[in-house]
Design a protein around this motif. Structure first.
Motif, PDB file in Angstrom:
ATOM      1  N   LYS A 110     -20.312  21.013 -45.932  1.00 45.83           N
ATOM      2  CA  LYS A 110     -21.551  21.779 -45.772  1.00 45.83           C
ATOM      3  C   LYS A 110     -22.773  21.042 -46.304  1.00 45.83           C
ATOM      4  N   VAL A 111     -22.574  19.950 -47.027  1.00 45.73           N
ATOM      5  CA  VAL A 111     -23.688  19.182 -47.587  1.00 45.73           C
ATOM      6  C   VAL A 111     -24.450  18.513 -46.449  1.00 45.73           C
ATOM      7  N   THR A 112     -25.768  18.653 -46.475  1.00 45.94           N
ATOM      8  CA  THR A 112     -26.608  18.126 -45.389  1.00 45.94           C
ATOM      9  C   THR A 112     -27.263  16.789 -45.728  1.00 45.94           C
ATOM     10  N   HIS A 113     -27.504  16.539 -47.026  1.00 43.05           N
ATOM     11  CA  HIS A 113     -28.182  15.319 -47.460  1.00 43.05           C
ATOM     12  C   HIS A 113     -27.545  14.835 -48.766  1.00 43.05           C
ATOM     13  N   VAL A 114     -27.460  13.531 -48.916  1.00 40.98           N
ATOM     14  CA  VAL A 114     -27.091  12.913 -50.188  1.00 40.98           C
ATOM     15  C   VAL A 114     -28.226  11.964 -50.553  1.00 40.98           C
ATOM     16  N   ALA A 115     -28.839  12.196 -51.709  1.00 43.95           N
ATOM     17  CA  ALA A 115     -30.005  11.422 -52.130  1.00 43.95           C
ATOM     18  C   ALA A 115     -29.661  10.661 -53.403  1.00 43.95           C
ATOM     19  N   LEU A 116     -29.806   9.344 -53.362  1.00 44.92           N
ATOM     20  CA  LEU A 116     -29.409   8.478 -54.469  1.00 44.92           C
ATOM     21  C   LEU A 116     -30.638   7.870 -55.136  1.00 44.92           C
ATOM     22  N   THR A 117     -30.751   8.055 -56.458  1.00 47.63           N
ATOM     23  CA  THR A 117     -31.887   7.470 -57.167  1.00 47.63           C
ATOM     24  C   THR A 117     -31.788   5.951 -57.222  1.00 47.63           C
ATOM     25  N   HIS A 118     -30.565   5.423 -57.330  1.00 44.72           N
ATOM     26  CA  HIS A 118     -30.343   3.976 -57.284  1.00 44.72           C
ATOM     27  C   HIS A 118     -28.856   3.741 -57.030  1.00 44.72           C
ATOM     28  N   LEU A 119     -28.470   2.484 -56.900  1.00 46.82           N
ATOM     29  CA  LEU A 119     -27.128   2.184 -56.399  1.00 46.82           C
ATOM     30  C   LEU A 119     -26.180   1.656 -57.468  1.00 46.82           C
ATOM     31  N   HIS A 120     -26.425   1.948 -58.740  1.00 48.05           N
ATOM     32  CA  HIS A 120     -25.465   1.569 -59.776  1.00 48.05           C
ATOM     33  C   HIS A 120     -24.179   2.370 -59.602  1.00 48.05           C
ATOM     34  N   MET A 121     -23.081   1.822 -60.117  1.00 45.08           N
ATOM     35  CA  MET A 121     -21.746   2.358 -59.814  1.00 45.08           C
ATOM     36  C   MET A 121     -21.549   3.803 -60.270  1.00 45.08           C
ATOM     37  N   ASP A 122     -22.269   4.247 -61.311  1.00 42.48           N
ATOM     38  CA  ASP A 122     -22.092   5.604 -61.805  1.00 42.48           C
ATOM     39  C   ASP A 122     -23.044   6.594 -61.140  1.00 42.48           C
ATOM     40  N   HIS A 123     -23.631   6.184 -60.022  1.00 40.88           N
ATOM     41  CA  HIS A 123     -24.520   7.062 -59.250  1.00 40.88           C
ATOM     42  C   HIS A 123     -24.114   7.164 -57.780  1.00 40.88           C
ATOM     43  N   VAL A 124     -23.100   6.400 -57.370  1.00 43.50           N
ATOM     44  CA  VAL A 124     -22.739   6.347 -55.946  1.00 43.50           C
ATOM     45  C   VAL A 124     -21.268   6.659 -55.666  1.00 43.50           C
ATOM     46  N   GLY A 125     -20.471   6.917 -56.715  1.00 40.39           N
ATOM     47  CA  GLY A 125     -19.018   6.936 -56.550  1.00 40.39           C
ATOM     48  C   GLY A 125     -18.477   7.978 -55.598  1.00 40.39           C
ATOM     49  N   GLY A 133      -5.919   5.831 -46.021  1.00 44.60           N
ATOM     50  CA  GLY A 133      -5.830   4.403 -46.293  1.00 44.60           C
ATOM     51  C   GLY A 133      -7.147   3.658 -46.326  1.00 44.60           C
ATOM     52  N   ARG A 134      -8.268   4.378 -46.468  1.00 41.42           N
ATOM     53  CA  ARG A 134      -9.561   3.701 -46.535  1.00 41.42           C
ATOM     54  C   ARG A 134     -10.565   4.577 -47.272  1.00 41.42           C
ATOM     55  N   TRP A 135     -11.678   3.958 -47.683  1.00 37.86           N
ATOM     56  CA  TRP A 135     -12.772   4.692 -48.315  1.00 37.86           C
ATOM     57  C   TRP A 135     -13.592   5.367 -47.227  1.00 37.86           C
ATOM     58  N   THR A 136     -13.573   6.693 -47.253  1.00 36.73           N
ATOM     59  CA  THR A 136     -14.145   7.528 -46.192  1.00 36.73           C
ATOM     60  C   THR A 136     -15.311   8.340 -46.754  1.00 36.73           C
ATOM     61  N   PRO A 137     -16.379   8.531 -46.000  1.00 37.97           N
ATOM     62  CA  PRO A 137     -17.493   9.354 -46.496  1.00 37.97           C
ATOM     63  C   PRO A 137     -17.017  10.733 -46.957  1.00 37.97           C
ATOM     64  N   THR A 138     -17.392  11.100 -48.164  1.00 43.01           N
ATOM     65  CA  THR A 138     -16.982  12.379 -48.740  1.00 43.01           C
ATOM     66  C   THR A 138     -17.682  13.545 -48.061  1.00 43.01           C
ATOM     67  N   PHE A 139     -18.936  13.323 -47.663  1.00 50.12           N
ATOM     68  CA  PHE A 139     -19.763  14.384 -47.080  1.00 50.12           C
ATOM     69  C   PHE A 139     -19.974  14.052 -45.596  1.00 50.12           C
ATOM     70  N   PRO A 140     -19.055  14.486 -44.740  1.00 43.78           N
ATOM     71  CA  PRO A 140     -19.002  13.973 -43.374  1.00 43.78           C
ATOM     72  C   PRO A 140     -20.168  14.377 -42.487  1.00 43.78           C
ATOM     73  N   ASN A 141     -20.893  15.411 -42.863  1.00 41.49           N
ATOM     74  CA  ASN A 141     -21.992  15.886 -42.019  1.00 41.49           C
ATOM     75  C   ASN A 141     -23.365  15.623 -42.632  1.00 41.49           C
ATOM     76  N   ALA A 142     -23.406  14.777 -43.653  1.00 45.95           N
ATOM     77  CA  ALA A 142     -24.655  14.504 -44.363  1.00 45.95           C
ATOM     78  C   ALA A 142     -25.258  13.173 -43.932  1.00 45.95           C
ATOM     79  N   ARG A 143     -26.567  13.067 -44.130  1.00 46.14           N
ATOM     80  CA  ARG A 143     -27.246  11.775 -44.106  1.00 46.14           C
ATOM     81  C   ARG A 143     -27.360  11.308 -45.551  1.00 46.14           C
TER      82      ARG A 143
END
Length: 295
Positions: A110-125, A133-143
């Protein structure tokens, strides 16, 4: 694990991934002397510093914004089962963040947007999770909104230079799968996200760090990323974290941010503060002090 507050008509919820006395002060805040830390003992202990251990409290949290029909996740923490061998406290976590998000009214689909302040590892996980078997987007319907200058910095390989391991492997397992899936939007100051988040320049800690400001019905809040890791940087804004890539710019950004937050009575929503995890900046003489939020 979940706290909620209204900013005008906008609902803001805090999701707690973890918190604890994790950092030697000289490692996290190398500009901070032990004498200065001791002189602030009365208000720093026990929520922001544990004197018996001489460790600073560091929290990792996600923020959820409900604004109209939009559900926005701001910063996505460390994530589960991410290989972070160089950061033991982040290595192969197994938390209930997805369940807490659902409890907060933000199930991943249901999440529509994911907004990241920066790309350090503890902000993007939590951008991705291990599925099929792969890293898949957690929020499939978000930008997913990625700060452009951070992305270009990492894409060029400069994130792999000595001393910049704070980006770490997360660029490959938590950022590039989003880009490769065609779900990313490159973010610049001046943009707006979800009709409610104003994007502001906050560079210095990282090349492209941004902050997100909410305004609604005369109230304001700002998601401040890592402009400050610890509230002692409000009282002593000259103190940088050891992770600030551009130290002089980080100090300039922090001073401007503190002055603006105090003058506008803006609720500050950082990622790493200890309990109660957010608060206000108040002027005190020629400087500033931290006023914790009562949820």
């Amino acid at each position: 694990m979940i706290d909620t507050r209204m900013i005008g008509d906008v609902r803001v919820t805090r999701i707690h991934e973890y918190s604890g006395p994790t950092h030697d002060p000289k490692f996290l805040l190398p500009d901070l002397s032990q004498e200065l830390l001791e002189s602030n003992r009365e208000w720093m202990s026990p929520h922001h510093w544990i004197p018996l251990m001489n460790k600073l409290i560091l929290t990792v949290q996600l923020w959820v914004v409900h604004a109209g029909s939009n559900i926005i996740v701001v910063d996505t923490g460390v994530g589960n089962r991410k290989p972070r061998e160089g950061m033991a406290r982040m290595h192969n976590l197994n938390s209930l963040v997805l369940e807490w998000l659902e409890a907060a009214g933000a199930p991943p689909d249901k999440v529509t947007h994911v907004a990241l302040t920066h790309l350090h590892m503890d902000h993007v996980g939590w951008n991705t999770r291990w599925l099929d078997g792969r890293w898949t987007p957690t929020f499939p319907n978000a930008r997913y909104y990625l700060p452009q200058d951070d992305f270009l910095f990492c894409e060029s390989g400069r994130n792999k230079q000595e001393g910049l391991d704070v980006f770490g492997a997360s660029f490959e397992d938590s950022v590039m799968p989003i880009v490769d899936a065609g779900m990313s939007v490159m973010l610049k100051p001046g943009m707006e996200i979800g009709d409610c988040l104003q994007v502001e320049d906050a560079r210095g800690h990282s090349p492209g760090q941004v902050a997100f400001r909410i305004r609604s019905r005369g109230e304001e809040a700002i998601f401040s990323g890592d402009i400050c890791h610890n509230p002692i940087q409000i009282v002593h804004p000259e103190i940088n974290s050891g992770y600030c890539i551009w130290p002089d710019q980080a100090r300039k950004t922090r001073m401007e941010f503190l002055a603006s937050s105090a003058d506008r009575e803006t609720l500050v929503l950082p990622v790493h503060f200890g309990n109660p995890y957010a608060g206000f900046v108040r002027r005190e003489g020629a400087g500033f002090r931290f006023e914790p939020l009562l949820w």
